[in-house]
Design an enzyme around this catalytic site. Structure first.
Site, PDB file in Angstrom:
ATOM      1  N   LYS A 169     -23.030 -25.288  20.675  1.00  0.00           N
ATOM      2  CA  LYS A 169     -24.133 -25.329  21.911  1.00  0.00           C
ATOM      3  C   LYS A 169     -25.533 -25.478  20.585  1.00  0.00           C
ATOM      4  CE  LYS A 169     -22.167 -23.709  25.488  1.00  0.00           C
ATOM      5  NZ  LYS A 169     -22.500 -24.545  26.264  1.00  0.00           N
ATOM      6  N   LYS A 221     -21.235 -25.810  37.392  1.00  0.00           N
ATOM      7  CA  LYS A 221     -20.974 -24.505  37.561  1.00  0.00           C
ATOM      8  C   LYS A 221     -20.914 -23.894  39.020  1.00  0.00           C
ATOM      9  CE  LYS A 221     -22.298 -22.933  32.898  1.00  0.00           C
ATOM     10  NZ  LYS A 221     -22.827 -24.543  32.378  1.00  0.00           N
TER      11      LYS A 221
END
Ligand code: MG
Length: 368
Positions: free
Chosen positions: A165, A265
């Site tokens: 990230k 997702k």
């Protein structure tokens, strides 16, 4: 076969390490999981899960799932769960949008359909690859040193894929990318996930400064418009994650060439039924995929694995699973688990793993 009852459970899943997202989004340390048990008049029972990745990640939150199920349940009870398209239409009619609230029921219906057909879900969907899928770690937005430490921790657990990230500070992002690339091992899959954290100018500055490296970025900017605006100005492959919500998003990305990879997702897009269409759009347009549980228990991981297994091996980079990040196990070690950094498709019919009901406490709602 008819759905006769839906029981809803709420479970807190604490994270082993508190988590920061990029762009100043809030730190969080527990996931709010919703589990559903869908019963039928045949005695077959299916389980589904919807667990958003905290409340500040995307427009999806735990109480919203449970409120959505309350609204949709009367329209779903009485339907045949094997007819997943009819269940999908009923949910879409009862509650337009709010895809994240629909994924637990969709998942439970696929679980029942698989059990009824005596097939794992992936095989019921047309055929599941038995090639184990690499699990991608999730390396939170941290300093250069902390990034190294977290990657090493996952390597010790066997992980060969990492979602690092980044996002927010141009100089620090460039330093972290260069540092991670210097420690990258042969064959290791690394995705630099910005989680919408860059403005357009920040994206172009980091992408230009790292163009000598063979790296891929995920969701560099907030919207599809932003990602489209920069896509002709850099050379790096891009994955779209948070901005891939509807089938219309998928077709726009594919047709306009906005990205080269989909990050699907399952909770966000509304479950397997809707995700399977995105998979097909991707495959028809030369787009590779990461398949991800949005978060949650081994049930959510397993759902992601079933979809990943229906993607040709060469086009499925990794699955993101949450099981090694949480400290509560509602299935007591059962189901697909990390084996040398990979998940193996379960051969049991349906989903292939159910929770321990004792671990869930009493249902918070029952619809019949
Ligand atoms: Mg992502």
């Amino acid at each position: 076969m008819k759905i006769t009852r839906i029981q809803v459970y709420q479970v807190d899943l604490p994270l082993e390490h508190p988590y920061w997202l990029s762009g100043g989004r809030l730190k969080f340390d527990v996931l709010d999981a919703t589990l559903v048990r869908v019963e039928t008049d045949t005695g077959l029972t299916g389980w589904g899960e919807g667990t958003p990745w905290g409340h500040t990640y995307v427009p999806a939150h735990g109480p919203g799932i449970r409120a959505g199920i309350q609204t949709m349940a009367p329209f779903v009870i009485g339907l045949d769960p094997r007819r997943v398209l009819e269940v999908e239409r009923a949910m879409d009619q009862a509650l337009p949008g709010h895809h994240y609230a629909k994924s637990p029921i969709d998942m439970a219906c696929w679980d029942i359909a698989g059990q009824a057909a005596n097939l794992p879900i992936a095989d019921l969907m047309g055929g599941g690859s038995r090639t184990p899928r690499p699990i991608a770690s999730s390396v939170g937005a941290k300093t250069v040193e902390e990034t190294r430490t977290v990657i090493e921790r996952y390597r010790q657990r066997g992980y060969v894929a990492h979602s690092v990230k980044i996002g927010g500070d141009v100089a620090r992002d460039i330093a972290r990318i260069r540092d991670v690339e210097a420690m990258r091992r042969d064959g290791e899959i690394i995705l630099y996930d910005v989680n919408r954290g860059w403005s357009r100018q920040q994206a172009l500055r980091v992408m230009s400064a790292t163009q000598d490296l063979d790296v891929m970025f995920e969701q560099p900017c907030e919207t599809l418009d932003d990602i489209a605006a920069i896509c002709g100005k850099h050379a790096a492959p891009v994955s779209v994650d948070e901005s891939l919500v509807t089938l219309q998003d998928a077709t726009r990305i594919a047709r306009d060439g906005i990205a080269e990879v989909f990050g699907i997702k399952l909770n966000r897009v509304g479950g397997l039924t809707k995700a399977a269409r995105m998979r097909d759009v991707a495959l028809a347009h030369g787009i590779d995929m990461f398949v991800m549980a949005t978060g949650g228990s081994v049930l959510a991981d397993t759902e992601a694995l079933h979809l990943a297994a229906t993607i040709p091996d060469a086009h499925c980079h990794a699955v993101w699973a949450c099981q090694d990040m949480i400290t509560v196990d509602i299935a007591d070690g059962r189901g697909p688990r990390n084996v040398h950094g990979h998940l193996h498709l379960p051969e049991a019919p349906g989903l292939g793993v159910h929770p321990d009901e004792d671990a869930l406490g009493p249902p918070v709602a029952v619809y019949a």
